[in-house]
Design a protein around this motif. Structure first.
Motif, mmCIF file in Angstrom:
data_model
loop_
_atom_site.group_PDB
_atom_site.id
_atom_site.type_symbol
_atom_site.label_atom_id
_atom_site.label_comp_id
_atom_site.label_asym_id
_atom_site.label_seq_id
_atom_site.Cartn_x
_atom_site.Cartn_y
_atom_site.Cartn_z
ATOM 1 N N GLN A 372 0.828 -1.207 0.000
ATOM 2 C CA GLN A 372 0.000 0.000 0.000
ATOM 3 C C GLN A 372 0.863 1.259 0.000
ATOM 4 O OE1 GLN A 372 -3.270 0.044 -0.528
ATOM 5 N NE2 GLN A 372 -3.044 -2.190 -0.731
ATOM 6 N N MET A 375 2.231 1.703 -3.561
ATOM 7 C CA MET A 375 1.200 2.147 -4.503
ATOM 8 C C MET A 375 0.785 3.593 -4.256
ATOM 9 S SD MET A 375 -1.179 -1.205 -5.131
ATOM 10 C CE MET A 375 -2.023 -0.421 -6.492
ATOM 11 N N SER A 376 0.966 4.054 -3.012
ATOM 12 C CA SER A 376 0.666 5.458 -2.739
ATOM 13 C C SER A 376 1.730 6.369 -3.348
ATOM 14 C CB SER A 376 0.574 5.702 -1.230
ATOM 15 O OG SER A 376 1.850 5.565 -0.621
ATOM 16 N N GLN A 379 0.992 4.868 -8.583
ATOM 17 C CA GLN A 379 -0.026 3.903 -8.989
ATOM 18 C C GLN A 379 0.386 3.221 -10.290
ATOM 19 O OE1 GLN A 379 -2.989 2.876 -7.673
ATOM 20 N NE2 GLN A 379 -2.555 4.037 -5.790
ATOM 21 N N LYS A 386 -8.735 0.469 -17.686
ATOM 22 C CA LYS A 386 -9.179 0.145 -16.329
ATOM 23 C C LYS A 386 -7.998 0.211 -15.364
ATOM 24 C CE LYS A 386 -12.886 -2.896 -17.944
ATOM 25 N NZ LYS A 386 -13.455 -4.255 -17.903
ATOM 26 N N PRO A 387 -8.209 0.695 -14.135
ATOM 27 C CA PRO A 387 -7.108 0.783 -13.171
ATOM 28 C C PRO A 387 -6.659 -0.598 -12.719
ATOM 29 C CG PRO A 387 -9.195 1.352 -12.130
ATOM 30 C CD PRO A 387 -9.476 1.216 -13.594
ATOM 31 N N LEU A 388 -5.352 -0.766 -12.582
ATOM 32 C CA LEU A 388 -4.812 -2.020 -12.061
ATOM 33 C C LEU A 388 -4.856 -1.987 -10.537
ATOM 34 C CD1 LEU A 388 -1.700 -2.561 -14.370
ATOM 35 C CD2 LEU A 388 -3.839 -3.837 -14.404
ATOM 36 N N LYS A 389 -5.196 -3.113 -9.944
ATOM 37 C CA LYS A 389 -5.306 -3.195 -8.488
ATOM 38 C C LYS A 389 -4.514 -4.381 -7.962
ATOM 39 C CE LYS A 389 -10.009 -1.258 -8.444
ATOM 40 N NZ LYS A 389 -11.420 -1.526 -8.064
ATOM 41 N N TYR A 391 -4.800 -6.527 -4.715
ATOM 42 C CA TYR A 391 -5.702 -6.727 -3.588
ATOM 43 C C TYR A 391 -4.937 -7.086 -2.311
ATOM 44 C CZ TYR A 391 -9.227 -6.804 -7.263
ATOM 45 O OH TYR A 391 -10.026 -6.475 -8.334
ATOM 46 N N VAL A 407 -4.212 -9.898 -7.974
ATOM 47 C CA VAL A 407 -4.524 -8.650 -8.671
ATOM 48 C C VAL A 407 -5.748 -8.856 -9.567
ATOM 49 C CG1 VAL A 407 -2.083 -7.998 -8.669
ATOM 50 C CG2 VAL A 407 -3.022 -9.218 -10.637
ATOM 51 N N ASN A 408 -6.194 -7.754 -10.194
ATOM 52 C CA ASN A 408 -7.352 -7.899 -11.090
ATOM 53 C C ASN A 408 -6.941 -8.328 -12.496
ATOM 54 O OD1 ASN A 408 -6.144 -5.411 -11.469
ATOM 55 N ND2 ASN A 408 -8.046 -4.269 -11.724
#
Length: 447
Positions: A372, A375-376, A379, A386-389, A391, A407-408
């Motif tokens: 986290q 990613m802050s 990104q 679409k945004p990559l995430k 999880y 991830v997505n």
């Protein structure tokens, strides 16, 4: 009985490997994709350990072949029935999209997967296996079902996963394994005449390895046990790795093979570079081997006594090596003089530190806080609008440190952002001197 399934896309040599393992020609072998339509089951045995071996049909994407849905169903059945998978790929053809498709199917299971890169006929062809690490499986073995090359090592790995296999070992073997577990295995590699044997002698404090200024003096791997400050080391002084064009079939050909074998088995690799020459093209190729095998490493710039002892000169050599071997940012650099026994203590300290980091484990909470935080800072770029995430992530067993990230869109994480993640995870989690590996997996299957 423990069940092992041989899987893979068509025409990679699954049936040939099946026949080689069971020791007879039971499966039909033909150089036409999709010859094996049905699963064939036979009992195999290795080192006195029996197991059930299954030869599956080739996995076919799409419906262009009328048998494709049937073959898919056969393989997916094995996901439930089998305890381990030998995933066969073609070392001559290289990594294909169909291989990636099979890998995606196999990742549905948490069962062990061993990648067998077939059609690797000798040690000189082993560099073909590296691209298959992209599939995300830790165990990748070069084999040739026709030439028998590498099949024994593959089967050793297979039976190591069979429950109670260790019980079959003698008490003496168990004690030896226990004793070896606290030994740091160190492979000393580098091009010929870089001073590897002299460095080993300086560490040991005695003339244990033959030293000569004639390139290629060391023809074999010399295993040497050594204890220092309560730590035990097993040093593997190896033959120098020459350019392929300069290696003739014969003694030196097999020396190269043994060097690669030592590198693969080592816990830490010491890459020795001649200070006067700096990092050469051949040193770069050796370093790429270290990177491909994801090995913790220490870079040694040896023979600094041959240089003017001025700070700017030594810094210039260090910077040249670091720039040339930029893809090993985690490997610390130690400057030594084997002749004058300078830098030996620092080298041993770095080996211990690198080894400890390579075995380090972090908690899931600590890992996810680090993700986290990263990613802050930056990104990941969008993928198909679409945004990559990410999880969450978890550390897998084994070394080097390997992190599984859910991830997505796994395919959306490109190399530049993966490197950004790796570098920052190293810094935040304390892996500055160890390689780390990231595996991206979809949180929910889209198949």
């Amino acid at each position: 009985m423990f069940r092992v399934a041989i899987v893979g896309r068509p025409n990679v040599g699954k049936s040939s490997l099946f026949n080689r393992i069971i020791g007879k020609r039971k499966a039909i072998v033909e150089d036409i994709p999709g010859v094996t339509r049905d699963r064939i089951v036979s009992t195999a045995e290795w080192r006195g350990v029996p197991f059930e071996l299954v030869d599956t049909g080739g996995y076919l994407e799409g419906d262009d072949d009328k048998f494709a849905p049937y073959l898919r169903k056969q393989i997916e059945k094995e996901l439930d029935l089998s305890d381990l998978f030998i995933f066969v790929v073609d070392g001559k053809e290289g990594l294909t999209q169909a291989d990636r498709d099979v890998a995606d199917i196999l990742r549905k299971t948490e069962k062990p997967v061993i990648v067998a890169v077939n059609k690797i006929d000798n040690p000189q062809q082993e560099d073909r296996i590296y691209e298959f690490y992209e599939l995300g499986f830790d165990e990748v073995f070069p084999v040739s079902s026709i030439q028998k090359y590498g099949v024994a090592d593959l089967l050793d790995e297979v039976v190591s996963h069979i429950p109670d296999y260790e019980v079959e070992a003698s008490q003496e073997e168990i004690e030896e394994k226990k004793e070896d577990s606290d030994v740091i295995k160190v492979a000393i590699v580098g091009k010929p005449n870089a001073g590897k044997s002299s460095l080993l002698n300086a560490i040991l404090g005695e003339e244990r390895a033959v030293v000569s200024n004639i390139p290629g003096t060391t023809r074999d791997v010399v295993d040497t046990l050594f204890e220092w400050n309560g730590h035990r080391f097993l040093f593997l002084d190896t033959a120098g790795l020459r350019k392929k064009s300069k290696v003739d079939y014969g003694i030196e050909f097999f020396s190269v093979g043994r060097t690669l074998d030592a590198l693969k088995k080592a816990d830490v690799v010491v890459h020795v570079i001649d200070a006067k020459e700096g990092a050469t093209e051949q040193d770069t190729k050796i370093a790429h081997l270290i990177q491909k095998y994801s090995k913790p490493a220490v870079i040694v710039i040896n023979k600094i006594d041959t240089l003017p002892q001025r700070k700017e000169v030594l810094n210039r050599v260090r910077n040249q090596v670091r720039e040339r071997l930029y893809f090993l940012p985690y490997a610390p650099i130690v400057m030594t003089s084997a002749k004058q026994k300078k830098g030996i203590k620092q080298l041993l300290q770095e080996i211990i530190e690198v080894y400890n980091q390579a075995w380090k484990r972090v908690g899931t909470g600590q890992l996810n806080r680090a993700i986290q935080q990263i990613m802050s800072l930056r990104q990941p770029p969008a993928y198909r609008g679409k945004p990559l995430k990410i999880y969450y992530g978890t550390q897998l067993e084994g070394k080097p440190p390997c992190f599984l990230l859910f991830v997505n869109y796994p395919e959306g994480f490109k190399e530049h952002y993966v490197r950004f993640l790796e570098n920052n995870l190293r810094e935040i989690l304390g892996f500055e001197k160890a390689p780390i590996k990231l595996i991206f997996r979809a949180r929910e299957s889209r198949y």
